[in-house]
Structure formats: C-alpha cells, structure tokens
Design a protein around this motif. Structure first.
Motif, PDB file in Angstrom:
ATOM      1  N   PHE A  46     -64.621   1.532   9.174  1.00 22.70           N
ATOM      2  CA  PHE A  46     -63.608   1.553   8.126  1.00 22.70           C
ATOM      3  C   PHE A  46     -63.495   2.965   7.556  1.00 22.70           C
ATOM      4  O   PHE A  46     -64.490   3.542   7.123  1.00 22.70           O
ATOM      5  CB  PHE A  46     -64.005   0.565   7.029  1.00 22.70           C
ATOM      6  CG  PHE A  46     -63.104   0.573   5.835  1.00 22.70           C
ATOM      7  CD1 PHE A  46     -61.741   0.367   5.958  1.00 22.70           C
ATOM      8  CD2 PHE A  46     -63.630   0.763   4.568  1.00 22.70           C
ATOM      9  CE1 PHE A  46     -60.910   0.361   4.844  1.00 22.70           C
ATOM     10  CE2 PHE A  46     -62.819   0.761   3.449  1.00 22.70           C
ATOM     11  CZ  PHE A  46     -61.449   0.557   3.587  1.00 22.70           C
ATOM     12  N   VAL A  47     -62.289   3.504   7.560  1.00 21.02           N
ATOM     13  CA  VAL A  47     -62.057   4.848   7.023  1.00 21.02           C
ATOM     14  C   VAL A  47     -61.538   4.768   5.593  1.00 21.02           C
ATOM     15  O   VAL A  47     -62.010   5.476   4.704  1.00 21.02           O
ATOM     16  CB  VAL A  47     -61.057   5.628   7.908  1.00 21.02           C
ATOM     17  CG1 VAL A  47     -60.692   6.960   7.268  1.00 21.02           C
ATOM     18  CG2 VAL A  47     -61.650   5.848   9.296  1.00 21.02           C
ATOM     19  N   GLY A  48     -60.564   3.884   5.365  1.00 19.21           N
ATOM     20  CA  GLY A  48     -60.048   3.752   4.008  1.00 19.21           C
ATOM     21  C   GLY A  48     -58.625   3.235   4.002  1.00 19.21           C
ATOM     22  O   GLY A  48     -58.071   2.860   5.041  1.00 19.21           O
TER      23      GLY A  48
ATOM     24  N   ILE B 254     -56.691   7.276   0.794  1.00 20.96           N
ATOM     25  CA  ILE B 254     -57.704   8.048   1.512  1.00 20.96           C
ATOM     26  C   ILE B 254     -57.094   8.669   2.768  1.00 20.96           C
ATOM     27  O   ILE B 254     -57.361   9.829   3.088  1.00 20.96           O
ATOM     28  CB  ILE B 254     -58.906   7.147   1.842  1.00 20.96           C
ATOM     29  CG1 ILE B 254     -59.652   6.815   0.542  1.00 20.96           C
ATOM     30  CG2 ILE B 254     -59.841   7.806   2.853  1.00 20.96           C
ATOM     31  CD1 ILE B 254     -60.702   5.751   0.664  1.00 20.96           C
TER      32      ILE B 254
ATOM     33  N   LEU C 138     -68.423  -1.736  -6.549  1.00 16.80           N
ATOM     34  CA  LEU C 138     -67.532  -2.642  -5.827  1.00 16.80           C
ATOM     35  C   LEU C 138     -68.162  -4.025  -5.691  1.00 16.80           C
ATOM     36  O   LEU C 138     -67.473  -5.046  -5.749  1.00 16.80           O
ATOM     37  CB  LEU C 138     -67.225  -2.078  -4.435  1.00 16.80           C
ATOM     38  CG  LEU C 138     -66.260  -2.869  -3.564  1.00 16.80           C
ATOM     39  CD1 LEU C 138     -64.854  -2.824  -4.156  1.00 16.80           C
ATOM     40  CD2 LEU C 138     -66.228  -2.320  -2.136  1.00 16.80           C
ATOM     41  N   ARG C 139     -69.489  -4.059  -5.526  1.00 18.46           N
ATOM     42  CA  ARG C 139     -70.133  -5.351  -5.258  1.00 18.46           C
ATOM     43  C   ARG C 139     -71.628  -5.251  -5.564  1.00 18.46           C
ATOM     44  O   ARG C 139     -72.246  -4.223  -5.274  1.00 18.46           O
ATOM     45  CB  ARG C 139     -69.948  -5.711  -3.783  1.00 18.46           C
ATOM     46  CG  ARG C 139     -70.465  -7.047  -3.375  1.00 18.46           C
ATOM     47  CD  ARG C 139     -70.029  -7.385  -1.949  1.00 18.46           C
ATOM     48  NE  ARG C 139     -70.359  -8.745  -1.629  1.00 18.46           N
ATOM     49  CZ  ARG C 139     -71.535  -9.139  -1.186  1.00 18.46           C
ATOM     50  NH1 ARG C 139     -72.485  -8.252  -0.986  1.00 18.46           N
ATOM     51  NH2 ARG C 139     -71.778 -10.410  -0.934  1.00 18.46           N
TER      52      ARG C 139
ATOM     53  N   GLN D  30     -75.595   5.386   6.557  1.00 16.92           N
ATOM     54  CA  GLN D  30     -74.263   5.987   6.599  1.00 16.92           C
ATOM     55  C   GLN D  30     -73.362   5.306   5.579  1.00 16.92           C
ATOM     56  O   GLN D  30     -73.538   4.120   5.285  1.00 16.92           O
ATOM     57  CB  GLN D  30     -73.646   5.826   7.986  1.00 16.92           C
ATOM     58  CG  GLN D  30     -74.306   6.678   9.057  1.00 16.92           C
ATOM     59  CD  GLN D  30     -73.570   6.565  10.375  1.00 16.92           C
ATOM     60  OE1 GLN D  30     -73.130   5.476  10.754  1.00 16.92           O
ATOM     61  NE2 GLN D  30     -73.407   7.678  11.068  1.00 16.92           N
TER      62      GLN D  30
ATOM     63  N   GLU E 152     -69.473   3.978   4.652  1.00 14.19           N
ATOM     64  CA  GLU E 152     -68.399   3.377   5.442  1.00 14.19           C
ATOM     65  C   GLU E 152     -67.093   3.665   4.715  1.00 14.19           C
ATOM     66  O   GLU E 152     -66.746   2.981   3.744  1.00 14.19           O
ATOM     67  CB  GLU E 152     -68.630   1.878   5.592  1.00 14.19           C
ATOM     68  CG  GLU E 152     -67.684   1.250   6.608  1.00 14.19           C
ATOM     69  CD  GLU E 152     -67.888  -0.250   6.761  1.00 14.19           C
ATOM     70  OE1 GLU E 152     -67.324  -0.810   7.694  1.00 14.19           O
ATOM     71  OE2 GLU E 152     -68.576  -0.853   5.923  1.00 14.19           O
ATOM     72  N   GLY E 153     -66.393   4.708   5.174  1.00 10.79           N
ATOM     73  CA  GLY E 153     -65.188   5.113   4.462  1.00 10.79           C
ATOM     74  C   GLY E 153     -65.555   5.550   3.057  1.00 10.79           C
ATOM     75  O   GLY E 153     -66.414   6.422   2.877  1.00 10.79           O
ATOM     76  N   PRO E 154     -64.943   4.939   2.044  1.00 12.05           N
ATOM     77  CA  PRO E 154     -65.259   5.297   0.664  1.00 12.05           C
ATOM     78  C   PRO E 154     -66.456   4.516   0.115  1.00 12.05           C
ATOM     79  O   PRO E 154     -66.882   4.751  -1.003  1.00 12.05           O
ATOM     80  CB  PRO E 154     -63.984   4.885  -0.082  1.00 12.05           C
ATOM     81  CG  PRO E 154     -63.473   3.712   0.709  1.00 12.05           C
ATOM     82  CD  PRO E 154     -63.821   3.997   2.153  1.00 12.05           C
ATOM     83  N   ARG E 155     -66.979   3.580   0.889  1.00  9.92           N
ATOM     84  CA  ARG E 155     -68.048   2.689   0.414  1.00  9.92           C
ATOM     85  C   ARG E 155     -69.410   3.229   0.819  1.00  9.92           C
ATOM     86  O   ARG E 155     -69.580   3.753   1.901  1.00  9.92           O
ATOM     87  CB  ARG E 155     -67.890   1.292   1.018  1.00  9.92           C
ATOM     88  CG  ARG E 155     -66.579   0.622   0.805  1.00  9.92           C
ATOM     89  CD  ARG E 155     -66.426  -0.492   1.827  1.00  9.92           C
ATOM     90  NE  ARG E 155     -67.695  -1.031   2.238  1.00  9.92           N
ATOM     91  CZ  ARG E 155     -68.022  -2.326   2.157  1.00  9.92           C
ATOM     92  NH1 ARG E 155     -67.152  -3.186   1.697  1.00  9.92           N
ATOM     93  NH2 ARG E 155     -69.191  -2.736   2.560  1.00  9.92           N
TER      94      ARG E 155
ATOM     95  N   VAL F  96     -68.232   2.822  -4.619  1.00  7.41           N
ATOM     96  CA  VAL F  96     -67.079   3.504  -4.047  1.00  7.41           C
ATOM     97  C   VAL F  96     -66.986   4.899  -4.674  1.00  7.41           C
ATOM     98  O   VAL F  96     -67.062   5.047  -5.898  1.00  7.41           O
ATOM     99  CB  VAL F  96     -65.778   2.724  -4.322  1.00  7.41           C
ATOM    100  CG1 VAL F  96     -64.553   3.527  -3.900  1.00  7.41           C
ATOM    101  CG2 VAL F  96     -65.808   1.379  -3.595  1.00  7.41           C
TER     102      VAL F  96
ATOM    103  N   PRO G 218     -60.007   6.587  -4.811  1.00  5.68           N
ATOM    104  CA  PRO G 218     -61.135   6.562  -3.870  1.00  5.68           C
ATOM    105  C   PRO G 218     -60.997   7.635  -2.803  1.00  5.68           C
ATOM    106  O   PRO G 218     -59.884   7.993  -2.407  1.00  5.68           O
ATOM    107  CB  PRO G 218     -61.058   5.157  -3.255  1.00  5.68           C
ATOM    108  CG  PRO G 218     -59.651   4.718  -3.470  1.00  5.68           C
ATOM    109  CD  PRO G 218     -59.174   5.382  -4.723  1.00  5.68           C
ATOM    110  N   ARG G 219     -62.133   8.107  -2.366  1.00  2.37           N
ATOM    111  CA  ARG G 219     -62.170   9.129  -1.326  1.00  2.37           C
ATOM    112  C   ARG G 219     -63.233   8.758  -0.301  1.00  2.37           C
ATOM    113  O   ARG G 219     -64.233   8.125  -0.637  1.00  2.37           O
ATOM    114  CB  ARG G 219     -62.524  10.500  -1.928  1.00  2.37           C
ATOM    115  CG  ARG G 219     -61.435  11.066  -2.815  1.00  2.37           C
ATOM    116  CD  ARG G 219     -60.252  11.541  -1.991  1.00  2.37           C
ATOM    117  NE  ARG G 219     -59.164  12.021  -2.826  1.00  2.37           N
ATOM    118  CZ  ARG G 219     -58.076  11.292  -3.103  1.00  2.37           C
ATOM    119  NH1 ARG G 219     -57.941  10.066  -2.621  1.00  2.37           N
ATOM    120  NH2 ARG G 219     -57.125  11.797  -3.869  1.00  2.37           N
ATOM    121  N   ARG G 220     -63.014   9.166   0.929  1.00  7.13           N
ATOM    122  CA  ARG G 220     -64.009   8.933   1.970  1.00  7.13           C
ATOM    123  C   ARG G 220     -65.262   9.733   1.639  1.00  7.13           C
ATOM    124  O   ARG G 220     -65.171  10.905   1.261  1.00  7.13           O
ATOM    125  CB  ARG G 220     -63.453   9.348   3.323  1.00  7.13           C
ATOM    126  CG  ARG G 220     -64.358   9.071   4.494  1.00  7.13           C
ATOM    127  CD  ARG G 220     -63.586   9.265   5.790  1.00  7.13           C
ATOM    128  NE  ARG G 220     -64.364   8.870   6.943  1.00  7.13           N
ATOM    129  CZ  ARG G 220     -65.033   9.726   7.716  1.00  7.13           C
ATOM    130  NH1 ARG G 220     -64.990  11.010   7.435  1.00  7.13           N
ATOM    131  NH2 ARG G 220     -65.709   9.296   8.754  1.00  7.13           N
TER     132      ARG G 220
END
Lengths: 114, 139
Positions: free
Chosen positions: A86-88, A92, B65-66, B90, B92-95, B118, B127-129
């Motif tokens: 998942f990138v966003g 994003i 987020l959770r 790692q 995962e995207g913004p998470r 996030v 949000p940003r990666r």
C-alpha cells in the motif's frame, strides 16, 4: 491482515489482485472513465509517469468498496498499491508525484525506465 | 492477539517506567484499562521525540489510526509498570505499526498493544508516505 484475508473473500480477492499485478489502483470508475475527481487525478499521474497499472472499480460492489477500506484500515478511495504494498491515497500520490518520489519508487521497482 | 509480543532480534527498543497515581486506579482497585493506552501513547511520543531531529519533529507528526490491546495482569498502586516499545520492520505507505509491551516487576505481561500510526505533514495536516529515513530512525 493475513487472517482477515483468509476469512473474508473480498480481502482474498484484493490480496490476489495486488499480488498478481505490480501496480493496482483501487478507484471509483475505470481508468478510461473515472467517477470521482481524486481517482481521475490519480489516473492522470500514473498515465503521465507511463506506468502500466490495473484499475479496479470499487463501485462495482458495496462489498469491494468497504472491503478495500478494511483491508488497509485506510478510509479513502482511491488507493494505490505497488508490488503488493500500500502506497497511499490521492493526497499521497499527488505529493509523491510533485516531489519526484513516486517516479523514483516506480523506477526502483523496475516498473518504468529511469 | 494471542501470542506475547517480543521485539525481534536487533530491533531498537525504547523503554519507560510508570508509577501509577491514585487517579489511575479504578473502582476495581487496579490500574484502569484506559491508562495503559495513555502509557502506550506516551511511549510512542517519547520514542519519536528521543530519536527524531528537532526539525523533523517540527515538520512531521503522527496520528492514531488503530489500537489493539490485550490485558493480562493487573497493576496496583505502589507497583511499577515497565514499558517497552518498538516499531514494525517497515512502514506501509503512510501507516506505521508500533508495538508496546507493559510488564510488572516480575516481567509478566500486564498489557500489550499493537497500534497503527499515520504520518502527517504538520503544515498541511495531510498524510504522507513514511520515508525510509524515518524508518531508519526507529530501527
């Protein structure tokens, strides 16, 4: 996510889709005819970068529309996956495009030429 | 969660201890369940603050987020809670997943938390990666 993917057929479909295709955009509408502005922008960016991608129309079923949100715990659509990760969402994607980070990511993954 | 959380070999672990206050004790005579969540957040915030440069802290922030929490053993007034936290290998995207384990003095798990944060940009609140350098800060 793995347990849920096993238990939820929609999650199973999503897992298989992102595993089978290097770049997947879960979106409203199809790439040729997006049905929301955020999806349209995301498609334009991917097209501009020249990357092959699969667009999955979440409007084809309510289960898929909700399933993609629960799959990632991410509340918005579109959602971009690259090599299964998942990138966003649109914000994003747009930010990464503007900074050059998205192009770099796709190059590093061998999905577009440097 | 059914298994006890433990940091993977070589993962950076940030530790804090907590002394429950009378306000933390509920009608059951032990630390209330909500307090563990506050401690979990305190640990995440302190971990970030201790590792990230000041300019990075000014530019970036985290939102929850959770949270997923297991409760196993009680803590009472006068006891000390020993908290440890570490992050996923790692983002995962913004998470970015964070793990927290809170034990008693004997090392028995009192509560453990898997929490997803996030990354957002302070200026835009968007949000940003999570960039690789942030992952590197924690690992």
């Amino acid at each position: 996510m793995t347990d849920a993917a096993t238990a939820n057929p929609v999650h199973g479909f999503i897992s298989k889709t992102v595993a089978d295709h290097p770049v997947v955009l879960f979106m409203k509408g199809v790439p040729e005819e997006p049905r929301c502005g955020f999806s349209a922008v995301s498609v334009q960016i991917l097209d501009h970068l020249g990357v092959d991608f699969v667009g999955v129309d979440v409007l084809q079923s309510d289960a898929l529309r909700e399933g993609i949100k629960s799959f990632t715990d991410w509340p918005t659509i579109p959602q971009l996956y690259v090599k299964g990760e998942f990138v966003g969402g649109c914000d994003i994607i747009r930010e990464m495009f503007g900074s050059g980070e998205l192009k770099t990511l796709l190059e590093e993954q061998g999905l577009i030429s440097a | 969660m059914s298994r006890l959380l433990e940091p993977p070999e070589g993962r950076q672990v940030f530790a804090l201890t907590f002394e429950p206050t009378p306000d933390d004790i509920d009608e059951n005579g032990h630390v209330n369940n909500v307090v563990y969540l506050r401690w979990a957040q305190d640990m995440g915030v302190a971990h970030w603050a201790s590792r990230a440069p000041a300019e990075a802290q000014a530019q970036w922030a985290w939102i929850a987020l959770r949270h997923e929490i297991d409760y196993r053993r009680e803590l009472k007034l006068g006891q000390t809670a020993y908290g440890r936290t570490w992050v996923a290998e790692q983002a995962e995207g913004p998470r970015f997943d964070r793990f927290i384990r809170i034990d008693d003095a004997e090392g028995q798990m009192c509560a453990q938390v898997v929490t997803t944060w996030v990354l957002i940009e302070q200026a835009t609140r968007r949000p940003r990666r999570v960039p690789d350098w942030i992952t590197g800060v924690f690992t």
